[in-house]
Motif scaffolding. Structure first.
Motif, mmCIF file in Angstrom:
data_model
loop_
_atom_site.group_PDB
_atom_site.id
_atom_site.type_symbol
_atom_site.label_atom_id
_atom_site.label_comp_id
_atom_site.label_asym_id
_atom_site.label_seq_id
_atom_site.Cartn_x
_atom_site.Cartn_y
_atom_site.Cartn_z
ATOM 1 N N LEU A 76 -23.176 40.669 55.544
ATOM 2 C CA LEU A 76 -22.155 41.377 54.764
ATOM 3 C C LEU A 76 -21.072 41.952 55.659
ATOM 4 N N ASP A 77 -19.889 42.055 55.107
ATOM 5 C CA ASP A 77 -18.744 42.592 55.832
ATOM 6 C C ASP A 77 -18.999 44.051 56.217
ATOM 7 N N SER A 78 -18.603 44.422 57.418
ATOM 8 C CA SER A 78 -18.852 45.789 57.906
ATOM 9 C C SER A 78 -18.127 46.836 57.057
ATOM 10 N N ALA A 79 -16.939 46.512 56.551
ATOM 11 C CA ALA A 79 -16.215 47.470 55.698
ATOM 12 C C ALA A 79 -16.956 47.683 54.380
ATOM 13 N N LEU A 80 -17.594 46.649 53.882
ATOM 14 C CA LEU A 80 -18.412 46.781 52.676
ATOM 15 C C LEU A 80 -19.630 47.654 52.982
ATOM 16 N N MET A 81 -20.259 47.407 54.107
ATOM 17 C CA MET A 81 -21.428 48.199 54.504
ATOM 18 C C MET A 81 -21.062 49.672 54.681
ATOM 19 N N ASP A 82 -19.854 49.949 55.158
ATOM 20 C CA ASP A 82 -19.399 51.336 55.325
ATOM 21 C C ASP A 82 -19.266 52.061 53.991
ATOM 22 N N ARG A 83 -19.102 51.333 52.921
ATOM 23 C CA ARG A 83 -18.942 51.930 51.599
ATOM 24 C C ARG A 83 -20.282 52.224 50.909
ATOM 25 N N ILE A 84 -21.358 51.802 51.518
ATOM 26 C CA ILE A 84 -22.683 51.992 50.920
ATOM 27 C C ILE A 84 -23.156 53.419 51.168
ATOM 28 N N ASP A 85 -23.484 54.092 50.057
ATOM 29 C CA ASP A 85 -24.010 55.450 50.173
ATOM 30 C C ASP A 85 -25.509 55.444 50.421
ATOM 31 N N PHE A 86 -26.174 54.447 49.905
ATOM 32 C CA PHE A 86 -27.630 54.378 50.016
ATOM 33 C C PHE A 86 -28.047 52.918 50.006
ATOM 34 N N ALA A 87 -28.867 52.531 50.953
ATOM 35 C CA ALA A 87 -29.377 51.155 51.009
ATOM 36 C C ALA A 87 -30.902 51.197 50.995
ATOM 37 N N GLN A 88 -31.485 50.311 50.232
ATOM 38 C CA GLN A 88 -32.942 50.254 50.128
ATOM 39 C C GLN A 88 -33.396 48.814 50.270
ATOM 40 N N SER A 89 -34.244 48.559 51.230
ATOM 41 C CA SER A 89 -34.826 47.239 51.381
ATOM 42 C C SER A 89 -36.072 47.171 50.510
ATOM 43 N N VAL A 90 -36.146 46.150 49.687
ATOM 44 C CA VAL A 90 -37.270 46.031 48.757
ATOM 45 C C VAL A 90 -38.394 45.193 49.360
ATOM 46 N N GLY A 91 -38.083 44.160 50.041
ATOM 47 C CA GLY A 91 -39.113 43.328 50.645
ATOM 48 C C GLY A 91 -39.773 42.390 49.644
ATOM 49 N N LEU A 92 -40.738 41.669 50.135
ATOM 50 C CA LEU A 92 -41.462 40.705 49.316
ATOM 51 C C LEU A 92 -42.573 41.401 48.544
ATOM 52 N N PRO A 93 -42.960 40.839 47.404
ATOM 53 C CA PRO A 93 -44.015 41.457 46.604
ATOM 54 C C PRO A 93 -45.349 41.503 47.356
ATOM 55 N N GLY A 94 -46.068 42.598 47.181
ATOM 56 C CA GLY A 94 -47.417 42.714 47.708
ATOM 57 C C GLY A 94 -48.399 42.053 46.750
ATOM 58 N N SER A 95 -49.685 42.197 47.023
ATOM 59 C CA SER A 95 -50.696 41.504 46.218
ATOM 60 C C SER A 95 -50.743 41.996 44.772
ATOM 61 N N LYS A 96 -50.563 43.305 44.543
ATOM 62 C CA LYS A 96 -50.587 43.807 43.166
ATOM 63 C C LYS A 96 -49.410 43.267 42.361
ATOM 64 N N ALA A 97 -48.243 43.243 42.973
ATOM 65 C CA ALA A 97 -47.063 42.718 42.280
ATOM 66 C C ALA A 97 -47.210 41.216 42.056
ATOM 67 N N ALA A 98 -47.717 40.498 43.048
ATOM 68 C CA ALA A 98 -47.916 39.045 42.901
ATOM 69 C C ALA A 98 -48.906 38.759 41.776
ATOM 70 N N LEU A 99 -49.978 39.552 41.706
ATOM 71 C CA LEU A 99 -50.964 39.374 40.636
ATOM 72 C C LEU A 99 -50.333 39.642 39.270
#
Length: 188
Positions: A76-99
């Motif tokens: 992503l463009d750095s100027a776009l990243m500068d506009r982010i107030d909060f970023a959250q990485s979700v990641g891949l589903p764990g076993s409960k979510a996969a089930l």
């Protein structure tokens, strides 16, 4: 960008809370520096500039919340990243979510008659096998990939309707195929 005009029109009503979701923001907000270095068309750079201008425009309204999704946040463009107030990485589903994903798909396939209802020990055994499959998929496959596995299993079965126990056999085959094609290293 007519859509931003519509967003601003909604935001003018201060009694409204306006949520804006931009899915796969990387398609519009690709790094201009990388685009220039890789000889991307000038239009790609203009699109990022226009997006940034429009985001700034609607962010002036205190009742607007902009949410974006990306699988490629490092591009992503750095100027776009500068506009982010909060970023959250979700990641891949764990076993409960996969089930939960697999069970939801099986429930729907049962509802439409692709999987016959079975009972007793077969269901319990099938649930144990499903949990094992979910553990195999955990942290290796995306939710989208996990949702594809039940469809692949139906294609492998080549039958109009199948028992749950037999269906799980095909799920296991489909899971092996999906994991084989996955870019993420598998643990043994």
């Amino acid at each position: 960008m007519r859509i931003f005009d519509q967003i601003e029109e909604l935001a003018n009503d201060k009694k409204c809370l306006v949520f804006v979701l931009i899915d796969e923001i990387e398609s519009l907000g690709m790094s201009r520096q990388r685009s220039s270095a890789s000889n991307e068309p000038v239009d790609a750079i203009r699109a990022v500039n226009a997006l940034l201008t429009q985001i700034d425009r609607i962010r002036r309204n205190s009742n607007v919340l902009i949410m974006c999704t990306s699988n490629m946040d490092n591009s992503l463009d750095s100027a776009l990243m500068d506009r982010i107030d909060f970023a959250q990485s979700v990641g891949l589903p764990g076993s409960k979510a996969a089930l939960a994903i697999l069970q939801g798909c099986i429930s729907e396939l049962s509802r439409i008659g692709k999987i016959n209802d079975t009972n007793g020990s077969t269901d319990n055994e099938a649930q144990k096998r499903l949990m094992k499959l979910a553990e195999e998929a955990a942290d290796k496959l995306s939710a989208r990939s996990i949702r594809q596995i039940p469809v692949l299993a139906c294609a492998l079965a080549h039958k109009k309707s199948i028992s749950l126990d037999k269906y799980v056999d095909f799920l296991e085959l489909a899971m092996k195929e999906k994991l084989k094609k996955s870019d993420i290293p598998k643990s043994n």
